[in-house]
Design an enzyme around this catalytic site. Sequence first.
Site, mmCIF file in Angstrom:
data_model
loop_
_atom_site.group_PDB
_atom_site.id
_atom_site.type_symbol
_atom_site.label_atom_id
_atom_site.label_comp_id
_atom_site.label_asym_id
_atom_site.label_seq_id
_atom_site.Cartn_x
_atom_site.Cartn_y
_atom_site.Cartn_z
ATOM 1 N N PHE A 1 55.864 31.569 25.593
ATOM 2 C CA PHE A 1 55.292 30.839 26.735
ATOM 3 C C PHE A 1 56.411 30.249 27.582
ATOM 4 C CE2 PHE A 1 53.418 27.301 28.973
ATOM 5 C CZ PHE A 1 52.180 27.792 29.351
ATOM 6 N N GLY B 1 55.178 37.818 32.446
ATOM 7 C CA GLY B 1 53.818 38.341 32.526
ATOM 8 C C GLY B 1 53.844 39.843 32.330
ATOM 9 N N HIS C 1 33.016 36.295 43.184
ATOM 10 C CA HIS C 1 32.464 37.641 43.002
ATOM 11 C C HIS C 1 30.947 37.551 43.015
ATOM 12 C CE1 HIS C 1 31.630 41.573 41.234
ATOM 13 N NE2 HIS C 1 32.899 41.886 41.401
ATOM 14 N N PHE D 1 33.003 51.719 47.103
ATOM 15 C CA PHE D 1 33.232 50.315 46.779
ATOM 16 C C PHE D 1 32.979 49.470 48.006
ATOM 17 C CE2 PHE D 1 35.348 47.746 43.381
ATOM 18 C CZ PHE D 1 34.786 48.412 42.328
ATOM 19 N N GLU E 1 48.592 39.185 41.367
ATOM 20 C CA GLU E 1 47.686 38.143 41.854
ATOM 21 C C GLU E 1 48.392 36.812 42.105
ATOM 22 O OE1 GLU E 1 43.981 37.829 39.752
ATOM 23 O OE2 GLU E 1 43.406 35.978 40.787
ATOM 24 N N GLY F 1 37.951 50.039 39.779
ATOM 25 C CA GLY F 1 38.843 51.120 40.151
ATOM 26 C C GLY F 1 40.014 50.670 40.989
ATOM 27 N N HIS G 1 36.407 34.298 40.974
ATOM 28 C CA HIS G 1 36.892 35.568 40.455
ATOM 29 C C HIS G 1 38.366 35.822 40.732
ATOM 30 C CE1 HIS G 1 36.743 39.707 39.186
ATOM 31 N NE2 HIS G 1 37.019 40.174 40.387
ATOM 32 N N ASP H 1 50.019 29.984 35.658
ATOM 33 C CA ASP H 1 51.342 29.551 35.177
ATOM 34 C C ASP H 1 52.459 29.820 36.186
ATOM 35 O OD1 ASP H 1 49.704 29.280 33.016
ATOM 36 O OD2 ASP H 1 50.766 30.684 31.703
ATOM 37 N N SER I 1 42.980 45.074 44.313
ATOM 38 C CA SER I 1 43.868 44.227 43.511
ATOM 39 C C SER I 1 44.731 45.076 42.590
ATOM 40 C CB SER I 1 43.075 43.206 42.709
ATOM 41 O OG SER I 1 42.162 43.847 41.867
ATOM 42 N N LEU I 2 44.145 46.107 41.972
ATOM 43 C CA LEU I 2 44.958 46.980 41.114
ATOM 44 C C LEU I 2 46.045 47.640 41.941
ATOM 45 C CD1 LEU I 2 42.446 48.738 38.665
ATOM 46 C CD2 LEU I 2 43.769 46.652 38.381
ATOM 47 N N ARG J 1 32.872 41.105 49.643
ATOM 48 C CA ARG J 1 32.435 40.178 48.598
ATOM 49 C C ARG J 1 32.071 38.794 49.129
ATOM 50 N NH1 ARG J 1 36.614 41.828 43.694
ATOM 51 N NH2 ARG J 1 35.551 43.777 43.210
ATOM 52 N N GLU K 1 31.631 45.565 40.533
ATOM 53 C CA GLU K 1 31.130 46.014 41.829
ATOM 54 C C GLU K 1 30.788 47.501 41.765
ATOM 55 O OE1 GLU K 1 33.002 44.210 45.215
ATOM 56 O OE2 GLU K 1 33.326 46.172 46.116
ATOM 57 N N ALA L 1 39.733 44.336 35.146
ATOM 58 C CA ALA L 1 39.409 45.064 36.370
ATOM 59 C C ALA L 1 38.585 46.273 35.959
ATOM 60 C CB ALA L 1 40.682 45.491 37.074
ATOM 61 N N GLN M 1 38.233 33.801 45.931
ATOM 62 C CA GLN M 1 37.113 34.742 45.988
ATOM 63 C C GLN M 1 36.059 34.462 44.917
ATOM 64 O OE1 GLN M 1 37.482 39.225 45.058
ATOM 65 N NE2 GLN M 1 37.086 39.102 47.239
ATOM 66 N N ARG N 1 39.650 39.588 49.559
ATOM 67 C CA ARG N 1 40.168 40.845 49.019
ATOM 68 C C ARG N 1 39.044 41.854 48.861
ATOM 69 N NH1 ARG N 1 40.038 43.045 44.098
ATOM 70 N NH2 ARG N 1 39.549 41.156 42.922
ATOM 71 N N LEU O 1 32.078 39.002 34.184
ATOM 72 C CA LEU O 1 32.047 39.897 35.340
ATOM 73 C C LEU O 1 31.160 41.137 35.131
ATOM 74 C CD1 LEU O 1 33.331 40.767 38.099
ATOM 75 C CD2 LEU O 1 35.085 41.928 36.757
#
Lengths: 559, 317, 294
Positions: free
Chosen positions: A153, A10, A229, A114, A361, A48, A337, A208, A377-378, A273, A242, A45, A227, A372, A239
């Site tokens: 893959f 990934g 959103h 946020f 994630e 921020g 989300h 995966d 998440s970032l 959220r 937020e 995303a 979650q 979350r 999306l």
Amino acid sequence: MLEHDVLVVGAGLAGMRAALAATEMGANTGIISKVYPVRSHSNAAQGGINAALVDRGDAWEEHAYDTVKGSDYLGDQDSIELMCQVAGEELISLEHMGVIFNRDDEGRLGTRAFGGQRRARTFFVADFTGQAILHVLYEQLLKSEITSYEEWFVTSLVMQEGKCCGVLAMEIRTGRVYLIKAKTVILCTGGLGRVFEPSTNALIVTGDGIALAYRAGVPLMDMEMVQYHPTTLKGSGVLITEGARGEGAYLLNKDGERFMERYAPSMMELASRDVVSRSETIEIAEGNGINGSVLLDCRHLGEQLIKEKLSQIYDIGLDLLGIDITQEPIPVQPGMHYQMGGIKTDVDGLTSVPGIYAAGECACVSVHGGNRLGANSLLDTVVFGHRAGNHAAEVSKGTTQEPLDVEELVGQEEKRLAEILSRDANGDRVARIRLDMGTAMNAHLGVYRDQNGMKEALDTIQQLKERYTTVPVEDKGRTFNTDMVFDLELGLMLDCAEAIAVSALERKESRGAHSRTDFPERNDADWLKHILVTSTPEGPKISYSPVVITQWTPEERKY
Amino acid sequence: MDLAVKVRRYDPEAKEPIPYWSEYKVEVDEYTTVLDTLINIREDIDGTLSLRCSCRSAICGSCSMRVNGHAQLACKTRVSEIAPDGGSVTIEPMGNMEVIKDLVVDMTPFWDKVKAVDPWLQPEGPEPEGEYLAPNEDMLHLAGVMGCILCGACVSDCTVLEVDSNFLGPAALAKAYRFVADPRDSQEKPRLDSLRQYSGIWDCTRCMECVQVCPKGVAPMDRIMVMRDLAMNAGFDKEIGARHTDAFVELVSHSGRLDELKLPVKTVGMFNIRAMQSFAPVGLRALVRGKMPPIFHKMLPNVENVRRIFRKLEPKK
Amino acid sequence: MSKYAFFPGCVSRGGCPELYPAAMQVCRRLGIELEEMVGASCTGAGVLQEKNQFLGDVLNARTFAMAEWMGLPIMTICSTCQGVMSQANKRLTDDPEYLARVNAELAEEYLEYKGTTVVKHLLWIIIEDIGVETLKTHVRNPLTHLKVAPFYGCYILRPSNALGFKDYPGRETSLEELIEAIGGEVVNFSGKSRCCGFPILTINEANSVAMVGKHTSEAADMGADAMVTPCPLCHLNLDGYQPKAMAQSQRKTNLPILHLPQLMGLAMGLDPDELGLQKHIISTGDLVSKAVPA
């Protein structure tokens, strides 16, 4: 022979951050992705990345408390503390790599508000922060010595004597299967959004890594925590950041009322959220919505702010609905989300199976617990990607590569894939099975859940798993056979769906994103614990693990 | 409403691997995007159709293809806008790249060119403890270029790449600009020095295809033009392209009009015999046909006003 | 009776001296009254803008102010002039502050641009102001035997948001519409909206000539008798450098390249010599005999 000390699966934010850390530590590092790195879903995303900077008068403890509260006390407080402590360092290091964060008047990094946080600590690049960071990490990847397998893959993890020693992967362009040996494998494959229909997630987000680890015997944790959103576009489910509410946009019902006043009087639209999504669902159910949606109103923010800070959603409104958000509110609804749960890891990304790491994630440390916070998440991806890369590189130094029978392993995998290609048409389609799965998951494992619905969803998934064993692939070629890729992804998604349903049925309370109409209250006495699910020949097996509490005792959540 | 979707196909494993067309009938509504229709085809009608796609919201850059002849993101294009009364839509793979299968093209050269511009920040000196201080206007300006999602639409429709695959192309050059214009980067001059070489900034033909097709408003050609000016200001003004621009400006500043007879002479230099010879056959033929620009170039009647503007806004070095 | 401030551009009296008289004759026939803008400068052709866009905008604002003073819309006969002026006009009219800064540079000449000037290429004027039906009434010699390949020139197509394509969607196919109106058959080739290569002629001649070769051979392969262009710069390259392109590609195209008013003039029965058709590098002899029955 393809061989690495560290192989990252990934190439989103977590993956590239991990690979960069590993190569910096001197490890021979490879990164493999089923898409070109800049196509990864970290792109999506918008809002921020959170960090409490001391020189802005913020404190990591404040950030940690907001995160713990947001998690509905299911997050492990030691992990959360660690993440919030190093957040500033990670943020600055991204800036040094070249991310073009918005600035304040003095040229320092600027912030926006946020959800679920009492202070503005979200650093951003307009409303494409994820893309802006992802592309900068890609720049660093190009600069590095890392071997990049793009559009490959991963079909299986290679296990030998209880240890992971590499992956089997299909080069999508040729359809050929290769074995890539690795002393350590870091799974950074992102979420599983496509298990649900609709979802804000990209079509490639198919769980995966979660399923590969699960199949290899790694326990999954908090899988019931999905979650929704609060602001996804009606119809397509795309999306809407937020950040829009962070900049001051309102949520309105059909009477033009800011209904959040009744649900979260102090934080209003910026409550966490899960709270906002539930409020919207109630409004819509009580007939206060408009054709199954509520309205997001940006008009009062003014054209200049919208075009400067919310440019992407301005375009999305125009492109997808033909609506100019400076002139008209847009219809939004809660939409699947993010997956809070995932592969259980420690703070170094290590799982219970030697050689397998996870970050981002797909992993569950757990820093998000039951819900979350936006822009955490970032942060999660870079903090734990970095740590996993370091640790895996360190461990691989003291490890020797196990001898493997490459021909035998590749041959077996090719046989498995050839069987799929050889199936005759039977009237069923891969896409139909996925849609049936997604629809059932959304209906019964969405914002509100109950025993009967979840049981029904689990039954459906088990039937779909049967259908999956015989469903044909229409494209019989080897070159860029996307039909084949979808088939493999569907198999992985069905495992994820089952793990979610089984875990959700287990948790007999309401906490965070898991809201049961048959168990509407949080029950700390019985359920302040993580639910783990492990794959066994007899089917999914449930176990528990305690929640780590350091300094914040659980209390009622109010926003 | 009903829509006919014509898709250009290619199967390299076919007995005779040649491109062919498939036509599909699909139902669409006001909000259906081109990508929605293709996914619909792939999932319900023809699973053998290969294409790249992912985010459905114009941020991942996967689904660039030619729609009715021009490169665009399939997910950003609503069918009702390009075929308002139904009818048909034509889908082809991107141009200037080799087709692997159906709508999937080989992007290897594309990534190689991005890499060729050393696309990473190169600040000078030790890193500060905190962030680099930078004006927000600069960051907002860079956001216009950083918005590039490397989808390849500009490269697909670049008219120079059609005739010269060595050209770095609009995407890589826009990427280069992102560093040239970054106040934190210390390598502006060396970068410009390398970009002014063959296949770089001066090879753009200013056709604006990239500006037109870019789905993110990056306007690669405009960035290339800024880099031309920056390169000239950095002292790299001996390129034939730089001399061409300089000569053009000087001629217009003198007479208010362009003097085509003098332009090539000034551009290549009167003593560059070989280059002058290369203009000669055309010049001679033109002279015979009476097509040559007038030898005595006429000046504007009120040229002094134009000269005054030039003197003020583009003072001679 | 339509009246315009005529902006001939440098090339129509320089590199392509045949264009100016051809345009004048055609306009006279169609009843388009022209008042030439003798004091207007070069638009900068995009080249000057590379170096100094503000300077370019000042020069063009000066031209627009003159037309405003004359109370007339501007007519161009060059895709490049049209495009450069349209882009400048968009920048000036989109942003009042910017316009004020530009106007400050014009004050010494007692000029001020208020932002009302419309700039239109002859091609658009014929389709939008004169009308195809009126044009048809002037056709004495319908070009029924001719297959004509349209070649627009970049600047009259892109960027479309500066060229009013939203309000006038027909502009994208105006050249085809015009060819059909005068009886010709359109050769719909993919190169019609591409670049002729002129801007890089002195910089990278091989690429420039390769573009000429690509477009002329594609059109010729599709049976075109001629190519028509509303841009004299495209003409310079497609006509003037076609011999080099033929040498480079070993493909004998010999495709006559006509200015828009020349093709219209042929259909209106004007004298081929007075249209300057003998002045081309690629001979138009065969074409003229095919178009004008003896």
